[in-house]
Scaffold this motif. Sequence first.
Motif, PDB file in Angstrom:
ATOM      1  N   ARG A  57       0.838  -1.213   0.000  1.00 28.48           N
ATOM      2  CA  ARG A  57       0.000   0.000   0.000  1.00 28.48           C
ATOM      3  C   ARG A  57       0.866   1.255   0.000  1.00 28.48           C
TER       4      ARG A  57
ATOM      5  N   ALA B 298       0.237   5.221   1.373  1.00 28.47           N
ATOM      6  CA  ALA B 298      -0.731   5.867   2.277  1.00 28.47           C
ATOM      7  C   ALA B 298      -0.397   7.342   2.490  1.00 28.47           C
ATOM      8  N   PRO B 299      -0.593   8.170   1.469  1.00 22.10           N
ATOM      9  CA  PRO B 299      -0.222   9.577   1.629  1.00 22.10           C
ATOM     10  C   PRO B 299      -1.199  10.364   2.513  1.00 22.10           C
ATOM     11  N   SER B 300      -0.665  11.346   3.202  1.00 23.61           N
ATOM     12  CA  SER B 300      -1.524  12.311   3.902  1.00 23.61           C
ATOM     13  C   SER B 300      -1.787  13.445   2.917  1.00 23.61           C
TER      14      SER B 300
ATOM     15  N   GLU C  66      -4.701   9.209   4.033  1.00 21.35           N
ATOM     16  CA  GLU C  66      -4.691   9.329   5.498  1.00 21.35           C
ATOM     17  C   GLU C  66      -5.135  10.743   5.900  1.00 21.35           C
TER      18      GLU C  66
ATOM     19  N   TYR D 210      -2.579   8.931  14.103  1.00 20.99           N
ATOM     20  CA  TYR D 210      -2.036   8.111  13.018  1.00 20.99           C
ATOM     21  C   TYR D 210      -1.699   6.688  13.479  1.00 20.99           C
TER      22      TYR D 210
ATOM     23  N   VAL E 266      -3.305   3.643  11.423  1.00 18.43           N
ATOM     24  CA  VAL E 266      -2.465   2.888  10.487  1.00 18.43           C
ATOM     25  C   VAL E 266      -2.505   1.395  10.821  1.00 18.43           C
TER      26      VAL E 266
ATOM     27  N   ARG F 284       7.706   2.070   3.141  1.00 18.15           N
ATOM     28  CA  ARG F 284       7.529   3.514   3.366  1.00 18.15           C
ATOM     29  C   ARG F 284       8.875   4.122   3.714  1.00 18.15           C
TER      30      ARG F 284
ATOM     31  N   LEU G   9       9.707   6.645   9.293  1.00 18.40           N
ATOM     32  CA  LEU G   9       8.696   5.935  10.100  1.00 18.40           C
ATOM     33  C   LEU G   9       9.243   4.657  10.749  1.00 18.40           C
TER      34      LEU G   9
HETATM   35  N1  GLU Z   1       0.530   9.032   5.929  1.00 19.56           N
HETATM   36  C1  GLU Z   1       1.936   8.913   6.219  1.00 19.56           C
HETATM   37  C2  GLU Z   1       2.709   9.956   5.458  1.00 19.56           C
HETATM   38  O1  GLU Z   1       2.203  10.502   4.483  1.00 19.56           O
HETATM   39  C3  GLU Z   1       2.508   7.561   5.829  1.00 19.56           C
HETATM   40  C4  GLU Z   1       2.109   6.511   6.753  1.00 19.56           C
HETATM   41  C5  GLU Z   1       2.636   5.134   6.459  1.00 19.56           C
HETATM   42  O2  GLU Z   1       3.079   4.838   5.342  1.00 19.56           O
HETATM   43  O3  GLU Z   1       2.551   4.330   7.380  1.00 19.56           O
HETATM   44  O4  GLU Z   1       3.817  10.243   5.843  1.00 19.56           O
END
Ligand code: GLU
Length: 297
Positions: free
Chosen positions: A10, A12-14, A46, A171, A175, A189, A193
């Motif tokens: 996946r 998962a952009p904010s 997100e 978050y 997540v 990612r 993180l």
């Molecule tokens: N939404 C987060 C971001 O844009 C990424 C979260 C993830 O990949 O776990 O930095």
Amino acid sequence: MTQPARPCGRFAPSPTGPLHFGSLVAALGSWMMARHRGGDWRVRIEDLDPPREVPGASERQLHTLQAFGMTADGPVWRQSGRHPAYADALRRLLASGDAFECRCSRSQLEATGGIHRACVANDSSRPAAIRLRLPDTTLEFEDSVQGVFRQSLAREVGDVVLRRSDGFWAYQLAVVVDDAAQDITDVVRGADLLDSTPRQIHLQRCLGLPTPAYTHLPLVLDADGQKLGKSLQSLPVDDSDPWPALIAAWRFLGQAPAALARSGKPELALQRALAAFDPARIPRVHGQPVSRIDTVR
Ligand code: GLU
């Protein structure tokens, strides 16, 4: 005998702005890894923090992914539509005693560097946040690029906010709930993180959820060796000419330069490049600092 889970990755952009080169690297890395394993690739927006959201950003991000040849399998999820699932997880954590109400303010936690190990205040006029209790243990996991990563949960992280005192979901809870709900087996990612992963694994265990495989990609640094900031590299990638940034992202992931060539549509070029994709080539520390994306033509 239970069937092994179908591989699924996946991105998962904010929705806090257009995709920049760093997010393109995460999108491409997760797409390649999922497809390399013969799996699906999902996209999840997100959008948990409306004050930080930029109107229209998610639509633009999805458009950029498409222009770069990456299309999600299945519907795009939005976390703003997932509140009942987070509430359900929180209810279970409160019932098991893994989560608790906390009324400590930021300034009250200053003495411990912002790390919460026990409540130091209980001013009932303040709205409560809900935190996950982190035990005094060391949690270790193996990242496919970064190797073994270990963290002392209580000492280095402290009790984690799951729902903020203003009522917004954090978050860390969302997540974990969504990676499991979307059957994600491979989380790929940025390495920023890495540090959040042990607390996410601990939360998965509290909720009885599976732990996916983790790959934390090197961070994109600018030519001065700084994490992407207000530099050339944080400019949005160009949807109208995806090639320079796409090729630069491929090379940044350490992949054989000749395998991704500017020819035809990006989605077809990515399909062709897939045969050459080798996760073992992804560098652990930042790859080449990228000085100018548009020199890669
Ligand atoms: N939404 C987060 C971001 O844009 C990424 C979260 C993830 O990949 O776990 O930095």
